[in-house]
Design an enzyme around this catalytic site. Structure first.
Site, PDB file in Angstrom:
ATOM      1  N   TRP A   3       0.818  -1.213   0.000  1.00 47.97           N
ATOM      2  CA  TRP A   3       0.000   0.000   0.000  1.00 47.97           C
ATOM      3  C   TRP A   3       0.850   1.260   0.000  1.00 47.97           C
ATOM      4  O   TRP A   3       0.341   2.344  -0.269  1.00 47.97           O
ATOM      5  CB  TRP A   3      -0.948  -0.007   1.194  1.00 47.97           C
ATOM      6  CG  TRP A   3      -0.331  -0.428   2.483  1.00 47.97           C
ATOM      7  CD1 TRP A   3       0.279   0.363   3.402  1.00 47.97           C
ATOM      8  CD2 TRP A   3      -0.259  -1.766   2.991  1.00 47.97           C
ATOM      9  NE1 TRP A   3       0.727  -0.384   4.460  1.00 47.97           N
ATOM     10  CE2 TRP A   3       0.410  -1.702   4.256  1.00 47.97           C
ATOM     11  CE3 TRP A   3      -0.696  -2.998   2.534  1.00 47.97           C
ATOM     12  CZ2 TRP A   3       0.652  -2.818   5.040  1.00 47.97           C
ATOM     13  CZ3 TRP A   3      -0.459  -4.117   3.313  1.00 47.97           C
ATOM     14  CH2 TRP A   3       0.201  -4.029   4.539  1.00 47.97           C
ATOM     15  N   ARG A   4       2.152   1.142   0.290  1.00 50.34           N
ATOM     16  CA  ARG A   4       3.025   2.318   0.220  1.00 50.34           C
ATOM     17  C   ARG A   4       3.558   2.542  -1.187  1.00 50.34           C
ATOM     18  O   ARG A   4       3.975   3.653  -1.523  1.00 50.34           O
ATOM     19  CB  ARG A   4       4.201   2.155   1.188  1.00 50.34           C
ATOM     20  CG  ARG A   4       3.810   2.292   2.649  1.00 50.34           C
ATOM     21  CD  ARG A   4       4.979   2.049   3.570  1.00 50.34           C
ATOM     22  NE  ARG A   4       4.603   2.230   4.967  1.00 50.34           N
ATOM     23  CZ  ARG A   4       5.324   1.843   6.002  1.00 50.34           C
ATOM     24  NH1 ARG A   4       6.503   1.244   5.791  1.00 50.34           N
ATOM     25  NH2 ARG A   4       4.914   2.040   7.230  1.00 50.34           N
ATOM     26  N   GLU A  23      -5.722   0.530   5.640  1.00 46.43           N
ATOM     27  CA  GLU A  23      -5.913   0.960   7.024  1.00 46.43           C
ATOM     28  C   GLU A  23      -7.033   0.181   7.705  1.00 46.43           C
ATOM     29  O   GLU A  23      -6.942  -0.137   8.893  1.00 46.43           O
ATOM     30  CB  GLU A  23      -6.191   2.466   7.082  1.00 46.43           C
ATOM     31  CG  GLU A  23      -4.996   3.340   6.730  1.00 46.43           C
ATOM     32  CD  GLU A  23      -3.819   3.148   7.685  1.00 46.43           C
ATOM     33  OE1 GLU A  23      -4.046   2.720   8.833  1.00 46.43           O
ATOM     34  OE2 GLU A  23      -2.680   3.432   7.290  1.00 46.43           O
ATOM     35  N   LEU A  29      -9.436 -12.895   8.366  1.00 42.39           N
ATOM     36  CA  LEU A  29      -9.000 -11.629   8.965  1.00 42.39           C
ATOM     37  C   LEU A  29      -9.786 -11.293  10.228  1.00 42.39           C
ATOM     38  O   LEU A  29      -9.319 -10.528  11.073  1.00 42.39           O
ATOM     39  CB  LEU A  29      -9.146 -10.477   7.958  1.00 42.39           C
ATOM     40  CG  LEU A  29      -8.032 -10.325   6.929  1.00 42.39           C
ATOM     41  CD1 LEU A  29      -8.399  -9.266   5.901  1.00 42.39           C
ATOM     42  CD2 LEU A  29      -6.719  -9.971   7.596  1.00 42.39           C
ATOM     43  N   TYR A  77      -8.493   8.083  13.652  1.00 44.63           N
ATOM     44  CA  TYR A  77      -7.200   7.585  13.186  1.00 44.63           C
ATOM     45  C   TYR A  77      -7.232   7.274  11.692  1.00 44.63           C
ATOM     46  O   TYR A  77      -6.355   7.716  10.933  1.00 44.63           O
ATOM     47  CB  TYR A  77      -6.766   6.342  13.962  1.00 44.63           C
ATOM     48  CG  TYR A  77      -5.668   5.622  13.220  1.00 44.63           C
ATOM     49  CD1 TYR A  77      -4.375   6.139  13.210  1.00 44.63           C
ATOM     50  CD2 TYR A  77      -5.934   4.492  12.451  1.00 44.63           C
ATOM     51  CE1 TYR A  77      -3.371   5.532  12.475  1.00 44.63           C
ATOM     52  CE2 TYR A  77      -4.939   3.874  11.723  1.00 44.63           C
ATOM     53  CZ  TYR A  77      -3.664   4.393  11.733  1.00 44.63           C
ATOM     54  OH  TYR A  77      -2.681   3.805  10.986  1.00 44.63           O
ATOM     55  N   ASP A 106      -2.648   6.186  16.628  1.00 45.46           N
ATOM     56  CA  ASP A 106      -3.106   4.848  16.975  1.00 45.46           C
ATOM     57  C   ASP A 106      -2.350   4.367  18.211  1.00 45.46           C
ATOM     58  O   ASP A 106      -1.649   5.142  18.871  1.00 45.46           O
ATOM     59  CB  ASP A 106      -2.929   3.883  15.798  1.00 45.46           C
ATOM     60  CG  ASP A 106      -1.457   3.625  15.468  1.00 45.46           C
ATOM     61  OD1 ASP A 106      -0.570   4.303  16.040  1.00 45.46           O
ATOM     62  OD2 ASP A 106      -1.189   2.740  14.636  1.00 45.46           O
ATOM     63  N   CYS A 143       9.980   0.663  18.949  1.00 46.33           N
ATOM     64  CA  CYS A 143       9.358   0.965  20.248  1.00 46.33           C
ATOM     65  C   CYS A 143       8.237  -0.044  20.502  1.00 46.33           C
ATOM     66  O   CYS A 143       7.064   0.289  20.574  1.00 46.33           O
ATOM     67  CB  CYS A 143       8.827   2.400  20.243  1.00 46.33           C
ATOM     68  SG  CYS A 143       8.585   3.097  21.900  1.00 46.33           S
TER      69      CYS A 143
END
Length: 374
Positions: free
Chosen positions: A40-41, A53, A96, A136, A154, A207
């Site tokens: 998707w990028r 998303e 999913l 979001y 998010d 992170c």
């Protein structure tokens, strides 16, 4: 003027907004060299970003990739999604989970067709008004696909900010999320889409949740209070969820002489609303109780054997499942009888039943041989 020399200790004495102002240059530089290559990028059109998303909500990136490619191949446009039959839609989404996501995605596509002529609206407010689109998702689509300077906050972003600022606010509190949204809005650079993605990417790769941040690899290490004070692994703070309700269910894997398996639809409201399921009784049924259940359905059988056990965890409910494998004498109304090929091709079973799918498909192809006649 000489360049400022940063040390991890210095950020302890800075105010929050001074620290946050350091995030855009550091994260954009890191993201340019470390961002994952994701489908998707590669082509961030509004429709492709929107679909990604919705798929990524409550689902890992690696799990989404094959579903995303298959979905876009089958439904490449807003119009195709808006017009898709429900069975195709659910089959493309099979595995999913959280099927209301795809139902709302289709409702949103229908709104886009009716109200915006098939073009995803280039406005945060209009995106936010679509079914299934929250702050979001609207922020992500608006910033990534249209370059609109709005935040996309998010769980990843909330975790990063909590650690960077060493905050102990409960990140499940809506007021905390709103505060972080406004703080991120104040530091958004012109490359808002890349910045929002860099924050999410940091949370996904460095992170990490669960008290395991990779601080020594982090581009924010020098401006992170959580690292300087040693508090990062214990953050963020979340209220403990209520214990899940435990439900016991007995599934019936019913196979007809023609080699077909019985399915039925769940009610149109509630858990797994309107989806296909295996016939089931409440509780853990003994053989005698299972026989009573079969009699109550009007079924006659040749063989009744215990089947696999499985557990499935929803957000608020936990299913403990036992099963009986039954060879019935004939197909009766009240169920849909599906062949192994139809199970593969046409009927979407929720992931709650994934432990039983191989057995269904295997047994669903075995037609009982006809008896020899003299």
């Amino acid at each position: 003027m000489p360049e400022t020399i940063w040390t991890a200790e210095r950020c302890v004495y800075m105010d929050d907004q001074e620290i946050l102002a350091q995030l855009p240059p550091r994260l954009l530089s890191w993201y340019a060299g470390s961002a994952r290559v994701l489908p998707w990028r590669e082509e961030p059109t509004p429709y492709r970003v929107w679909v990604s998303e919705i798929m990524l909500q409550q689902t890992r990136v690696e799990a989404v990739k094959p579903y995303y490619e298959r979905f876009l191949n089958a439904l490449p446009t807003v119009e195709a999604l808006a017009q898709a039959p429900e069975e195709l839609l659910l089959k493309l989404w099979e595995g999913l989970g959280y099927y209301n996501r795809v139902r709302n995605l289709q409702k949103g596509a229908q709104v886009v067709m009716e109200r915006y002529g098939g073009k995803v609206p280039a406005s945060f407010e209009e995106l936010r008004s679509l079914p299934g689109v929250g702050d979001y998702t609207a922020g992500a689509v608006a910033s990534i696909a249209f370059g609109i300077p709005v935040p996309a906050v998010d769980g990843n972003v909330l975790r990063v900010v909590s650690r960077v600022l060493s905050r102990r606010d409960n990140i499940l509190d809506p007021k905390v999320k709103r505060r972080v949204e406004e703080e991120i809005r104040a530091i958004l650079p012109p490359q808002a889409g890349d910045f929002n993605q860099s924050l999410m990417e940091l949370g996904a790769l460095i992170c990490l949740p669960g008290g395991a941040p990779k601080c020594l690899l982090c581009p924010l290490r020098e401006v992170c209070r959580g690292f300087a004070q040693g508090t990062a692994p214990e953050l963020p703070v979340k209220t403990k969820p209520k214990p899940r309700r435990r439900e016991e269910r007995t599934l019936f894997l019913l196979f007809s002489p023609q080699g077909r398996a019985a399915l039925q639809k769940r009610p149109e409201t509630g858990l797994l609303a309107g989806l296909w399921e295996l016939p089931a009784g409440e509780g853990t049924l003994s053989r005698q109780e299972a026989e009573k259940w079969l009699f109550a359905q009007g079924l006659e059988w040749e063989r009744l054997e215990p089947g696999p056990k499985a557990r499935h965890i929803f957000s608020h409910v936990q299913w403990e499942m036992t099963s009986w494998v039954v060879r019935v004498r004939g197909e009766i109304p009240g169920f849909v009888w599906a062949s192994g090929e139809q199970l593969r091709r046409d009927y979407a079973l929720p992931s709650a039943f994934k432990a039983y799918v191989p057995l269904l498909r295997e047994n669903g192809t075995k037609e009982r041989p006809q008896e020899e006649t003299s």
